[in-house]
Design a protein around this motif. Sequence first.
Motif, PDB file in Angstrom:
ATOM      1  N   ARG A  68      -5.298   7.327  -3.095  1.00 17.71           N
ATOM      2  CA  ARG A  68      -6.336   6.909  -4.027  1.00 17.71           C
ATOM      3  C   ARG A  68      -6.249   5.417  -4.369  1.00 17.71           C
ATOM      4  O   ARG A  68      -7.263   4.792  -4.669  1.00 17.71           O
ATOM      5  CB  ARG A  68      -6.230   7.729  -5.337  1.00 17.71           C
ATOM      6  N   LEU A  69      -5.040   4.853  -4.341  1.00 23.06           N
ATOM      7  CA  LEU A  69      -4.855   3.474  -4.793  1.00 23.06           C
ATOM      8  C   LEU A  69      -4.770   2.459  -3.656  1.00 23.06           C
ATOM      9  O   LEU A  69      -4.947   1.268  -3.887  1.00 23.06           O
ATOM     10  CB  LEU A  69      -3.580   3.366  -5.638  1.00 23.06           C
ATOM     11  N   PHE A  70      -4.473   2.907  -2.434  1.00 23.68           N
ATOM     12  CA  PHE A  70      -4.283   1.976  -1.329  1.00 23.68           C
ATOM     13  C   PHE A  70      -5.097   2.413  -0.121  1.00 23.68           C
ATOM     14  O   PHE A  70      -5.494   3.565  -0.013  1.00 23.68           O
ATOM     15  CB  PHE A  70      -2.800   1.913  -0.914  1.00 23.68           C
ATOM     16  N   GLU A  71      -5.302   1.442   0.778  1.00 31.06           N
ATOM     17  CA  GLU A  71      -5.797   1.787   2.113  1.00 31.06           C
ATOM     18  C   GLU A  71      -4.569   2.247   2.899  1.00 31.06           C
ATOM     19  O   GLU A  71      -3.933   1.462   3.600  1.00 31.06           O
ATOM     20  CB  GLU A  71      -6.467   0.581   2.764  1.00 31.06           C
ATOM     21  N   TRP A  72      -4.257   3.509   2.764  1.00 28.34           N
ATOM     22  CA  TRP A  72      -2.971   4.013   3.220  1.00 28.34           C
ATOM     23  C   TRP A  72      -3.034   4.476   4.660  1.00 28.34           C
ATOM     24  O   TRP A  72      -3.793   5.370   5.008  1.00 28.34           O
ATOM     25  CB  TRP A  72      -2.514   5.162   2.319  1.00 28.34           C
ATOM     26  N   GLY A  73      -2.193   3.857   5.494  1.00 29.01           N
ATOM     27  CA  GLY A  73      -2.156   4.251   6.902  1.00 29.01           C
ATOM     28  C   GLY A  73      -0.793   4.766   7.316  1.00 29.01           C
ATOM     29  O   GLY A  73      -0.451   4.732   8.499  1.00 29.01           O
ATOM     30  N   GLY A  74      -0.022   5.211   6.352  1.00 30.71           N
ATOM     31  CA  GLY A  74       1.322   5.681   6.648  1.00 30.71           C
ATOM     32  C   GLY A  74       2.370   4.688   6.178  1.00 30.71           C
ATOM     33  O   GLY A  74       2.075   3.530   5.881  1.00 30.71           O
ATOM     34  N   LEU A  75       3.602   5.141   6.109  1.00 33.11           N
ATOM     35  CA  LEU A  75       4.696   4.316   5.612  1.00 33.11           C
ATOM     36  C   LEU A  75       5.020   3.206   6.612  1.00 33.11           C
ATOM     37  O   LEU A  75       5.360   3.483   7.759  1.00 33.11           O
ATOM     38  CB  LEU A  75       5.932   5.183   5.379  1.00 33.11           C
ATOM     39  N   PRO A  76       4.922   1.937   6.185  1.00 39.35           N
ATOM     40  CA  PRO A  76       5.234   0.833   7.109  1.00 39.35           C
ATOM     41  C   PRO A  76       6.733   0.720   7.353  1.00 39.35           C
ATOM     42  O   PRO A  76       7.539   1.276   6.608  1.00 39.35           O
ATOM     43  CB  PRO A  76       4.692  -0.398   6.365  1.00 39.35           C
ATOM     44  N   ASP A  77       7.100  -0.038   8.384  1.00 44.74           N
ATOM     45  CA  ASP A  77       8.518  -0.193   8.718  1.00 44.74           C
ATOM     46  C   ASP A  77       9.287  -0.820   7.560  1.00 44.74           C
ATOM     47  O   ASP A  77      10.419  -0.427   7.269  1.00 44.74           O
ATOM     48  CB  ASP A  77       8.677  -1.049   9.977  1.00 44.74           C
ATOM     49  N   TYR A  78       8.679  -1.814   6.902  1.00 48.00           N
ATOM     50  CA  TYR A  78       9.346  -2.456   5.766  1.00 48.00           C
ATOM     51  C   TYR A  78       9.604  -1.435   4.661  1.00 48.00           C
ATOM     52  O   TYR A  78      10.685  -1.410   4.066  1.00 48.00           O
ATOM     53  CB  TYR A  78       8.475  -3.592   5.230  1.00 48.00           C
ATOM     54  N   GLY A  79       8.605  -0.602   4.389  1.00 45.90           N
ATOM     55  CA  GLY A  79       8.772   0.421   3.363  1.00 45.90           C
ATOM     56  C   GLY A  79       9.857   1.408   3.714  1.00 45.90           C
ATOM     57  O   GLY A  79      10.612   1.861   2.845  1.00 45.90           O
ATOM     58  N   ARG A  80       9.979   1.736   4.989  1.00 42.35           N
ATOM     59  CA  ARG A  80      11.028   2.662   5.415  1.00 42.35           C
ATOM     60  C   ARG A  80      12.415   2.052   5.204  1.00 42.35           C
ATOM     61  O   ARG A  80      13.342   2.724   4.772  1.00 42.35           O
ATOM     62  CB  ARG A  80      10.823   3.021   6.897  1.00 42.35           C
ATOM     63  N   ARG A  81      12.535   0.742   5.494  1.00 47.68           N
ATOM     64  CA  ARG A  81      13.821   0.074   5.282  1.00 47.68           C
ATOM     65  C   ARG A  81      14.174   0.025   3.796  1.00 47.68           C
ATOM     66  O   ARG A  81      15.320   0.262   3.412  1.00 47.68           O
ATOM     67  CB  ARG A  81      13.779  -1.347   5.858  1.00 47.68           C
ATOM     68  N   VAL A  82      13.184  -0.287   2.946  1.00 48.40           N
ATOM     69  CA  VAL A  82      13.417  -0.338   1.507  1.00 48.40           C
ATOM     70  C   VAL A  82      13.834   1.038   0.987  1.00 48.40           C
ATOM     71  O   VAL A  82      14.792   1.165   0.209  1.00 48.40           O
ATOM     72  CB  VAL A  82      12.150  -0.828   0.766  1.00 48.40           C
ATOM     73  N   ALA A  83      13.127   2.072   1.407  1.00 47.04           N
ATOM     74  CA  ALA A  83      13.456   3.429   0.960  1.00 47.04           C
ATOM     75  C   ALA A  83      14.870   3.813   1.370  1.00 47.04           C
ATOM     76  O   ALA A  83      15.613   4.436   0.598  1.00 47.04           O
ATOM     77  CB  ALA A  83      12.447   4.422   1.529  1.00 47.04           C
ATOM     78  N   THR A  84      15.265   3.429   2.586  1.00 49.78           N
ATOM     79  CA  THR A  84      16.612   3.739   3.067  1.00 49.78           C
ATOM     80  C   THR A  84      17.671   3.025   2.242  1.00 49.78           C
ATOM     81  O   THR A  84      18.691   3.612   1.857  1.00 49.78           O
ATOM     82  CB  THR A  84      16.748   3.359   4.549  1.00 49.78           C
ATOM     83  N   GLU A  85      17.443   1.734   1.931  1.00 45.96           N
ATOM     84  CA  GLU A  85      18.416   0.966   1.151  1.00 45.96           C
ATOM     85  C   GLU A  85      18.570   1.538  -0.258  1.00 45.96           C
ATOM     86  O   GLU A  85      19.688   1.649  -0.772  1.00 45.96           O
ATOM     87  CB  GLU A  85      17.992  -0.501   1.088  1.00 45.96           C
ATOM     88  N   TYR A  86      17.452   1.892  -0.887  1.00 48.16           N
ATOM     89  CA  TYR A  86      17.519   2.475  -2.229  1.00 48.16           C
ATOM     90  C   TYR A  86      18.215   3.835  -2.196  1.00 48.16           C
ATOM     91  O   TYR A  86      19.004   4.161  -3.091  1.00 48.16           O
ATOM     92  CB  TYR A  86      16.121   2.626  -2.815  1.00 48.16           C
ATOM     93  N   ALA A  87      17.922   4.628  -1.188  1.00 47.77           N
ATOM     94  CA  ALA A  87      18.540   5.956  -1.091  1.00 47.77           C
ATOM     95  C   ALA A  87      20.045   5.831  -0.892  1.00 47.77           C
ATOM     96  O   ALA A  87      20.827   6.592  -1.492  1.00 47.77           O
ATOM     97  CB  ALA A  87      17.912   6.747   0.056  1.00 47.77           C
TER      98      ALA A  87
END
Length: 249
Positions: free
Chosen positions: A21-40
């Motif tokens: 609803r808030l973004f033109e969402w085309g799936g999780l980008p590579d940068y987002g995947r790296r950020v999620a991994t670091e936080y996890a």
Amino acid sequence: RLGKAIVMSADAETSEIVRRRLFEWGGLPDYGRRVATEYAEWAMEHSTSLPDVDPQTIRERFAASYPFHPSVLSVFERKWQALPRFQRTRGALRLLALWVSQAYAAGYKGAHRDPLISLGTAPLDDPYFRSAMFEQLGNDRLEIPVTTDIVGSSTAHARRLDREAPDTIKKARLHRKVATAILFESNGGMTRDEATLPEIRMAVGEPDLDIANVETVVESLVDCCYFLIATPPNRFRFGTQPNLNKVLV
């Protein structure tokens, strides 16, 4: 204007609906995947100090909520949905839309760029955002506590403490982030109107943060903030009446 009613049910569905609803969402980008991994990985390293960290699902939680921190979306389910005036769909989306807009503008202007939109980064200094937040809370009694203790002027206690803090805390704007996280965790619900220390750590924690600094910052805020109330064991909330002893000091 176009409106479409949706129902936020399961946690995974909630995050996916919000993103679409808030973004033109085309799936999780590579940068987002790296950020999620670091936080996890950070969360798993400090799992004994955080609430409900499951090594089997923590990576999926951060990836599913990106670009939001999981605490941002879950606070509405855990605390705010009990409020009589809170609209689970429209209210949350309106707040998050204003939140994203402010984060984008701040990044474009060269201000701080946080890897995730977390509870501590809520734009409380924006009167439109505060107005929308108080509308969902059902009253604006926290306007003075927010502008006195968190943001609103250069003399607000959290801002002043950040300016006077060591570089690691000052750069992270940790006093402001912790105070903002306490506000969201302690004033949304009717069943438990308080923020625990593990919840605060989870809300403001990030890969480069020394988790011990969170407790130091909380203690500084408790000593200085007029409206911040601490109750044992390690529970905190913002009230509407100032502590007169602190005011006199």
